[in-house]
Design an enzyme around this catalytic site. Structure first.
Site, PDB file in Angstrom:
ATOM      1  N   ALA A  64       0.900  -1.060  -0.080  1.00  0.00           N
ATOM      2  CA  ALA A  64       0.014   0.039  -0.006  1.00  0.00           C
ATOM      3  C   ALA A  64       0.823   1.212  -0.017  1.00  0.00           C
ATOM      4  CB  ALA A  64      -0.866   0.157   1.250  1.00  0.00           C
ATOM      5  N   GLY A 110       1.192  -5.362   1.346  1.00  0.00           N
ATOM      6  CA  GLY A 110      -0.025  -5.460   0.553  1.00  0.00           C
ATOM      7  C   GLY A 110       0.063  -6.319  -0.797  1.00  0.00           C
ATOM      8  N   GLU A 113       0.183  -9.641   0.274  1.00  0.00           N
ATOM      9  CA  GLU A 113      -1.274 -10.186   0.490  1.00  0.00           C
ATOM     10  C   GLU A 113      -2.252 -10.448  -0.718  1.00  0.00           C
ATOM     11  OE1 GLU A 113      -1.723  -8.053   4.877  1.00  0.00           O
ATOM     12  OE2 GLU A 113      -1.321  -6.648   3.080  1.00  0.00           O
ATOM     13  N   GLU A 133       5.634  -4.287   7.388  1.00  0.00           N
ATOM     14  CA  GLU A 133       4.884  -3.332   7.961  1.00  0.00           C
ATOM     15  C   GLU A 133       5.485  -2.696   9.267  1.00  0.00           C
ATOM     16  OE1 GLU A 133       2.079  -5.579   5.151  1.00  0.00           O
ATOM     17  OE2 GLU A 133       3.671  -6.079   6.353  1.00  0.00           O
TER      18      GLU A 133
END
Length: 255
Positions: A64, A110, A113, A133
């Site tokens: 992200a 992300g 993911e 993260e």
């Protein structure tokens, strides 16, 4: 401008993460486009497979975009950015069409993911996986601790999420997260996808539902979808609908 582009060619759809200047990092606009594309893909009966890849050679997806989420309030971050992203990624994971992620260079945060939402993954030899993260003071929010825990060993997931270690393509292959390592991963994915052109789309869809029910990927919906598909083809269903339309009591044949 960052975008997530959809193209369809001969029954095979390609989703392209197109934000190379930011290592294909996800923006709110790209999330919205992914949700819209999933709707298109789900409702096009001519699509037999979806390939997900990234533009440029520097990364599949770096996660992200920190510029998108860093200014958000805690409320907006948790309720909108995390929950909306989670919902949209789930939509991709639960497509009835088979999906293949093509991972070149890096799939971080992300991006990892996102790759986990696909049915299989083809990786370049130098590709790496990571969940960085904690280095910016957050935790995985788009199922990095949930869906990934069903796909890779607990110890490997902890290596990434707790200790910040990167996982090589070879290790991803050895644990089953990657289906194949290829020098030309998109070409390898395309070869896999083209084999689906000769298989039964309905059988493939039902097999995917059955597997998802077994591994708790939207289990309730998958079980009800399978049951509903069976009953929808029955003579009892046809009689029930006819009786309702004709305003009479149904006489079910039990077939």
């Amino acid at each position: 401008m960052a975008s997530l582009d959809l193209t369809i060619d001969g029954g095979i759809a390609k989703l392209l993460l197109n934000n190379p200047a930011r290592l294909n990092a996800f923006t709110p606009e790209m999330l919205a486009q992914l949700e819209s594309h999933c709707e298109t893909l789900e409702n096009d009966p001519d699509i037999c497979c979806v390939i997900l890849t990234g533009e440029g050679g520097r990364a599949f997806c770096a996660g992200a975009d920190i510029k998108a989420w860093a200014p958000l309030s805690p409320f907006d971050f948790s309720r909108h950015w995390v929950r909306d992203g989670h919902r949209i990624f789930d939509r991709l994971a639960r497509l009835s069409k088979p999906t293949i992620a093509v991972i070149h260079a890096h799939a971080f945060g992300g991006g990892l993911e996102l790759a986990a939402c696909c049915d299989i993954r083809v990786m370049a030899p130098d590709a790496t996986l990571a969940l960085p993260e904690s280095q910016v003071g957050i935790v995985p929010g788009w199922s990095g601790t949930q869906r990934l825990a069903r796909l890779i060993p607990e110890a490997m997931l902890k290596e990434m999420a707790l200790f910040g270690r990167r996982i090589s393509a070879e290790r991803a292959l050895s644990c089953g997260f990657a289906a194949e390592i290829a020098e030309m991963p998109f070409a390898a994915a395309l070869e896999i996808a083209e084999k689906l052109l000769t298989t039964s789309p309905r059988a493939t869809e039902v097999a995917k539902y059955m597997i998802h029910a077994a591994v708790a990927e939207d289990r309730d919906a998958m079980i009800e979808a399978l049951g509903s598909g069976m009953i929808a083809a029955s003579a009892d269903k046809a009689e029930g609908v006819a009786a309702f339309t004709e305003k009479r009591k149904p006489v079910f044949p039990g077939k």
